[in-house]
Every structure is written in C-alpha cells, then in structure tokens.
Write a protein that holds these residues in place. Structure first.
Motif, short mmCIF file in Angstrom:
data_model
loop_
_atom_site.label_atom_id
_atom_site.label_comp_id
_atom_site.label_asym_id
_atom_site.label_seq_id
_atom_site.Cartn_x
_atom_site.Cartn_y
_atom_site.Cartn_z
N SER A 107 -43.83 -31.71 113.17
CA SER A 107 -44.69 -30.62 113.61
C SER A 107 -44.00 -29.27 113.44
CB SER A 107 -45.10 -30.81 115.08
OG SER A 107 -45.86 -31.98 115.26
N ALA A 108 -42.73 -29.21 113.83
CA ALA A 108 -41.96 -27.97 113.69
C ALA A 108 -41.78 -27.61 112.22
CB ALA A 108 -40.61 -28.10 114.39
N ASP A 109 -41.46 -28.61 111.40
CA ASP A 109 -41.21 -28.34 109.97
C ASP A 109 -42.49 -27.93 109.24
OD1 ASP A 109 -38.57 -28.92 110.40
OD2 ASP A 109 -38.66 -30.95 109.58
N LEU A 110 -43.62 -28.53 109.59
CA LEU A 110 -44.88 -28.14 108.97
C LEU A 110 -45.24 -26.69 109.31
CD1 LEU A 110 -47.00 -31.37 109.54
CD2 LEU A 110 -46.39 -30.41 107.31
N THR A 111 -44.99 -26.30 110.55
CA THR A 111 -45.26 -24.92 110.95
C THR A 111 -44.29 -23.97 110.26
OG1 THR A 111 -46.01 -25.77 113.09
CG2 THR A 111 -45.61 -23.41 112.93
N ASP A 112 -43.03 -24.39 110.13
CA ASP A 112 -42.04 -23.60 109.39
C ASP A 112 -42.48 -23.43 107.94
OD1 ASP A 112 -39.13 -22.50 109.27
OD2 ASP A 112 -39.24 -23.92 107.60
N PHE A 113 -43.01 -24.48 107.34
CA PHE A 113 -43.54 -24.42 105.98
C PHE A 113 -44.67 -23.39 105.88
CE2 PHE A 113 -47.01 -26.16 103.26
CZ PHE A 113 -46.42 -25.99 102.02
N ASN A 114 -45.50 -23.31 106.91
CA ASN A 114 -46.65 -22.40 106.90
C ASN A 114 -46.27 -20.94 107.07
OD1 ASN A 114 -48.98 -23.81 106.33
ND2 ASN A 114 -49.58 -24.13 108.45
N ASN A 186 -48.59 -21.70 122.22
CA ASN A 186 -48.35 -20.85 121.04
C ASN A 186 -49.14 -21.31 119.83
OD1 ASN A 186 -46.49 -18.92 122.10
ND2 ASN A 186 -44.87 -20.44 122.05
N MET A 187 -49.29 -22.64 119.66
CA MET A 187 -50.04 -23.15 118.52
C MET A 187 -51.55 -22.92 118.67
SD MET A 187 -47.92 -24.07 116.28
CE MET A 187 -49.23 -24.51 115.18
N GLN A 188 -52.02 -22.72 119.88
CA GLN A 188 -53.45 -22.49 120.08
C GLN A 188 -53.84 -21.04 119.81
OE1 GLN A 188 -55.64 -24.92 120.68
NE2 GLN A 188 -53.94 -26.37 120.65
N PHE A 189 -52.86 -20.19 119.52
CA PHE A 189 -53.16 -18.77 119.33
C PHE A 189 -54.04 -18.57 118.09
CE2 PHE A 189 -52.17 -14.39 117.98
CZ PHE A 189 -52.46 -13.73 119.16
N PHE A 210 -46.26 -16.09 117.05
CA PHE A 210 -46.54 -17.15 118.02
C PHE A 210 -46.18 -18.51 117.44
CE2 PHE A 210 -49.07 -13.73 119.75
CZ PHE A 210 -48.97 -13.91 121.11
N TYR A 211 -46.49 -18.73 116.18
CA TYR A 211 -46.19 -20.02 115.57
C TYR A 211 -44.68 -20.22 115.41
CZ TYR A 211 -51.20 -20.13 114.56
OH TYR A 211 -52.57 -20.13 114.67
N ARG A 212 -43.96 -19.13 115.16
CA ARG A 212 -42.49 -19.24 115.08
C ARG A 212 -41.91 -19.59 116.45
NH1 ARG A 212 -43.11 -14.29 111.63
NH2 ARG A 212 -43.00 -15.07 109.47
N SER A 213 -42.52 -19.07 117.50
CA SER A 213 -42.08 -19.43 118.85
C SER A 213 -42.32 -20.92 119.11
CB SER A 213 -42.81 -18.59 119.89
OG SER A 213 -42.46 -17.22 119.77
N ALA A 214 -43.44 -21.43 118.61
CA ALA A 214 -43.74 -22.86 118.78
C ALA A 214 -42.69 -23.72 118.08
CB ALA A 214 -45.13 -23.17 118.23
N ILE A 215 -42.22 -23.29 116.92
CA ILE A 215 -41.16 -24.01 116.22
C ILE A 215 -39.93 -24.13 117.11
CG2 ILE A 215 -39.59 -23.96 114.25
CD1 ILE A 215 -41.78 -22.44 112.70
N LYS A 216 -39.53 -23.03 117.73
CA LYS A 216 -38.37 -23.03 118.62
C LYS A 216 -38.60 -23.95 119.82
CE LYS A 216 -37.04 -18.28 117.38
NZ LYS A 216 -36.88 -16.90 117.89
N ASN A 217 -39.81 -23.91 120.36
CA ASN A 217 -40.13 -24.78 121.51
C ASN A 217 -40.00 -26.25 121.15
OD1 ASN A 217 -42.86 -22.54 122.24
ND2 ASN A 217 -40.81 -22.49 123.10
N LEU A 218 -40.54 -26.65 120.00
CA LEU A 218 -40.50 -28.06 119.58
C LEU A 218 -39.07 -28.51 119.32
CD1 LEU A 218 -43.60 -28.00 117.21
CD2 LEU A 218 -43.39 -29.36 119.30
N ARG A 219 -38.28 -27.66 118.72
CA ARG A 219 -36.89 -28.03 118.43
C ARG A 219 -36.05 -28.05 119.69
NH1 ARG A 219 -36.74 -24.88 112.57
NH2 ARG A 219 -37.73 -26.61 111.45
N ALA A 220 -36.36 -27.16 120.64
CA ALA A 220 -35.65 -27.19 121.93
C ALA A 220 -35.97 -28.48 122.68
CB ALA A 220 -36.05 -25.97 122.76
N PHE A 221 -37.22 -28.91 122.64
CA PHE A 221 -37.60 -30.18 123.27
C PHE A 221 -36.82 -31.34 122.66
CE2 PHE A 221 -40.17 -34.03 122.55
CZ PHE A 221 -40.25 -34.51 123.85
#
Length: 366
Positions: A107-114, A186-189, A210-221
């Motif tokens: 999920s994080a990598d797909l958002t990073d790709f986007n 963040n992903m719902q934005f 917002f999507y970059r923040s979601a990447i950080k959240n997923l990787r922190a989890f």
C-alpha cells in the motif's frame, strides 16, 4: 469549366489553414502594437505557459516505473511467516521480532509510485482547468494516467480502511492503531486539491502531501509491527471480510464498465472509454500486488485451509488482466470486429477475478 480535383483539394486545405491561423494572426497583430514593456511581460508569460503545458504533456505520457510484474520483487512466496507472527528468539538476542505486513508495504509503495515516482495528475492546475474548460476526462487524450492513478488510489483507500478497522486491531475491539488511523484519514483526502481553491477560498494543502503522509504512517506501523509493538490480526474471518470488500469494490467497477459499454458503442470515438478502462486497469494493477501481499500476511490461514492453489490461480488471473494494454481504447459493439469493445474485455477479467474471490471466501466460511 470543371476545376481539376488536385486544385480543389489544394484550395480546401488553404481555406482550412486560414481558419486555423486566423486567431493566431490577430493575436500577433495585437501583440505587435504593444509597447516593449508589455511585449516583454506577455512574452515571459507565454514562455512560462508553454513550458507548463510541455511539462504537463510530459508527465501525463511518461509512466515512470510502470511494471505489471512489480509484485514479484516482494518475493512473497518465500515468506513462511504471517504478518504479526512472532519469530522465535535466537540464542544471541532476546529482542522480539514479528512478521511485517506485506499489505502495508505494498500500500505504501503503490502510493509512493503515484505521488513520488510520478506526478499526481488529478490535482495539477492544468488538469483542473481542462481543455478550454472541458474536463480532460471528457476528451480522448491526456487523461489515461490520471484515471490509472485514481484506480490504484481506490484500491489503496479500501485497503487502508480495512487495516485500520479490522486487520490492525485484535478482533476489531481493541483501540484503533494511531498510524493506521492517520493513514486511513490521509488516503481519504480529495483527489483534486491544488495549492489554492475557491470553495472555501484560499490556500490549501495539495492532495499529494496527504498521500505522502499516509506513506509515512504505513511504514511507521510496519516498523512497530516488526518490533512486536503493533498488532496484525491474521484470522480467517478478517481475511473473509477483506476479500469480500475487494470483491464488492471491483464488482462496482465492472458495473461501471458494463453501463458505459451498453450506453455508448462509438468504438474509437468514445471519449470516456479510455478513462473507464484505465481506472479499472489501475484498480487491478493495485489489487494484484495487494492480493499477493495478502497471501503472505495470511500465510498460515491459507496453508491450513489448503487454499494456496486456489489463491495462486486467482493471482494468475489478476495478472493476466494486466496484459491488456491497447494503444487506443475502443468501446465498440460486442460483436464488432473492426472496433472491439475493450471495456467488455476488461469487465470479463474483473468478473473472473471476483468469482475466484467469492469462491475463496465461501471455502474459508465452511
């Protein structure tokens, strides 16, 4: 006297050329009458606009790191550890180590790709302005990548919601994980927000932030999960619910393709066929990696229920859909042979994947 065909054709071309050139000629005459300060200011603005449009065309046509086989890099088949499962402590260390969530990683990598490896098209100012006021989605060009990205985003949104609501909690009753809750929010934005907006009026934080923040959240989890400081509840009922939600999600997309195919059969001239197709493609592109990741995260459940073979078949059928990459998307009649219906073809693959998901869900429920 009858005019030769060649001369008539030449006159027609000249007439068309004059009509096309007329507004530019008038604009040039108006520009030539301005003072040098105005000419310089207008020239700078024109060069900036040309450069901006050049960049816009470039980022919409170049798909950086697009690879239908991207999921192979995770080597999910070599994992023998479910997400959140604790590794037995070795003789040299007493520190606890648990399995990472491949679903969170993908999920994080797909958002990073986007938003990092590519520009997020839907919130760019020129995309929002459209083609002379007409939405790019209503044109046959420059919207394919935006639709593809939104398809990926749809799948990741669905997944982060499941991570926060069910997968990242013990039996859905424990406290919501703070990182997953932030990732979900963040992903719902909104997908279309630029740096400035009219409703409400004023400066805004753009969508990619917002999507970059979601990447950080997923990787922190996942970092906390690896240290056994977070939870991933890899139970069969959670898996059933997750794949049921995916089946419903792609089922809705199949209905959209069906409605468009039935309401419009203009073949290559349908301006909305391409964005419908590429949204569905992006959704399957994302779910292909996410389903492989799910295989790893729920490794114990699938192995115990003897569903590895059926799951592998479903993954192969999802990957097969990604081989459909026509140069021009056609929405012709189902029986057409000159202009085929790529929407019907994509819809067939989606329904085949959905059928497999339903079959796995039923097998898990027994």
């Amino acid at each position: 006297m009858i005019e030769p065909n060649g001369n008539l054709f030449t006159r027609v071309l000249k007439s068309i050329g004059r009509v096309i050139a007329w507004p530019f000629v008038r604009l040039w005459r108006w520009y030539a009458k301005r003072g040098w300060i105005a000419q310089a200011a207008i020239g700078v603005c024109a060069i900036g606009l040309i450069a901006l449009y050049g960049y816009f065309v470039w980022v919409t046509q170049v798909w950086t790191n697009f690879n239908p086989d991207y999921a192979d890099a995770y080597q999910i088949e070599k994992r023998n550890l479910s997400a959140g499962e604790q590794v037995e402590a070795g003789a040299t260390t007493a520190a606890r180590v648990c399995g990472r969530s491949a679903i969170a990683d993908v999920s994080a990598d797909l958002t990073d790709f986007n938003v990092n490896q590519n520009a997020w098209i839907s919130s760019m100012i020129l995309y929002k302005l459209g083609f002379f006021g007409l939405s790019w989605d209503n044109t046959p060009f420059l919207d394919n990548k935006a639709s593809f990205q939104r398809g990926i985003n749809q799948a990741v949104r669905r997944t982060t919601t499941e991570l926060a609501d069910n997968l990242g909690r013990l039996r859905g009753t424990s406290q919501v994980d703070s990182d997953l809750q932030s990732a979900r929010g963040n992903m719902q934005f909104d997908e279309y927000t630029w740096y400035f907006g009219l409703s409400p009026f004023g400066p805004k934080t753009p969508t990619p932030s917002f999507y970059r923040s979601a990447i950080k959240n997923l990787r922190a989890f996942n970092t906390r999960l690896e240290k056994c400081d977070a939870v991933f509840d890899a139970r069969a009922d959670n898996l059933i619910q997750f794949i049921d939600r995916i089946a419903n999600d792609i089922g809705g997309t199949s209905a959209i393709l069906k409605d468009r195919a039935e309401s419009n059969s203009a073949g290559w001239l349908d301006p909305r066929a391409d964005d419908r197709f590429w949204f569905a493609y992006g959704q399957l592109y994302a779910y292909y990696g996410l389903l492989k990741a799910t295989h790893g995260d729920f490794e114990d459940v699938l192995r115990t229920r003897n569903l590895d073979g059926l799951w592998n078949q479903m993954e192969q059928q999802t990957r097969a859909a990604l081989n459909i990459q026509p140069f021009i998307i056609s929405n012709g009649a189902e029986a057409g042979w000159i202009m085929p219906s790529h929407l019907i073809t994509m819809g067939f693959y989606i329904l085949r994947v959905r059928s497999n998901l339903v079959e796995i869900s039923n097998a898990l429920s027994r």
